[in-house]
Scaffold this motif. Structure first.
Motif, short mmCIF file in Angstrom:
data_model
loop_
_atom_site.label_atom_id
_atom_site.label_comp_id
_atom_site.label_asym_id
_atom_site.label_seq_id
_atom_site.Cartn_x
_atom_site.Cartn_y
_atom_site.Cartn_z
N THR A 37 0.83 -1.20 0.00
CA THR A 37 0.00 0.00 0.00
C THR A 37 0.87 1.25 0.00
O THR A 37 0.61 2.20 -0.75
N ASN A 41 1.05 4.17 -2.90
CA ASN A 41 0.86 5.58 -2.58
C ASN A 41 2.07 6.41 -2.99
O ASN A 41 1.93 7.51 -3.52
N ASP A 44 2.01 6.92 -6.73
CA ASP A 44 1.04 7.95 -7.11
C ASP A 44 1.58 9.35 -6.84
O ASP A 44 1.43 10.26 -7.67
#
Length: 161
Positions: A37, A41, A44
């Protein structure tokens, strides 16, 4: 009785060992998911930051001095082109690379060839490529099919009386 006590101690030790291993495995799997995760992130955020220098040009009105600053800033960028359309030069001039901005959607934003235009022409008032520093230009970002920014297009807007 001594054997039963020893057997209970061994069984308790085995049970505690299995419980400890189970806890470690569960924590490790949870940590792996958290790591995935966090990596997503971070990816991104990295994409947003790499595109942040172009957001100021995304469908906005900029001054001629911002156009010439963009020419200086991105002139050495590989696989990138800037088109400037002025009041005197409606066909426009490509700086850096010439991009495909018409035709087949599969090739949109791709580099056609290297432009030989000299950015110093945009400062020479005698030439059609002159960019008036106080002029207003509509800016547009050109992205290819991979959503990679390949260029900018600046179109001078005229004031109607």
């Amino acid at each position: 009785m001594n054997n039963a006590s020893s057997a209970l101690k061994v069984a308790a030790g085995i049970f505690l060992t299995i419980a400890l291993i189970t806890i470690v495995v569960v924590l490790f799997v949870s940590a792996q998911e958290a790591t995935k995760t966090a990596q997503n992130n971070f990816s991104d955020i990295q994409t947003e930051l790499s595109q942040a220098s172009f957001t100021v040009y995304d469908d906005t009105t900029v001054s001629g001095s911002q156009v010439t600053n963009a020419l200086r800033k991105f002139k050495e960028r590989d696989q990138f082109g800037i088109q400037v359309l002025t009041g005197k030069n409606r066909q426009g001039e490509w700086y850096g690379n010439t991009l495909n901005i018409t035709g087949n959607a599969d090739d949109f934003g791709s580099v056609i060839n290297r432009s030989n235009a000299d950015i110093s022409n945009s400062w020479n008032e005698k030439l059609n490529e002159y960019v008036n520093p106080s002029g207003k230009f509509k800016a547009r970002v050109v992205k290819d099919n991979s959503n990679v920014v390949r260029g900018l297009i600046f179109t001078q807007t005229t004031v109607t009386p």
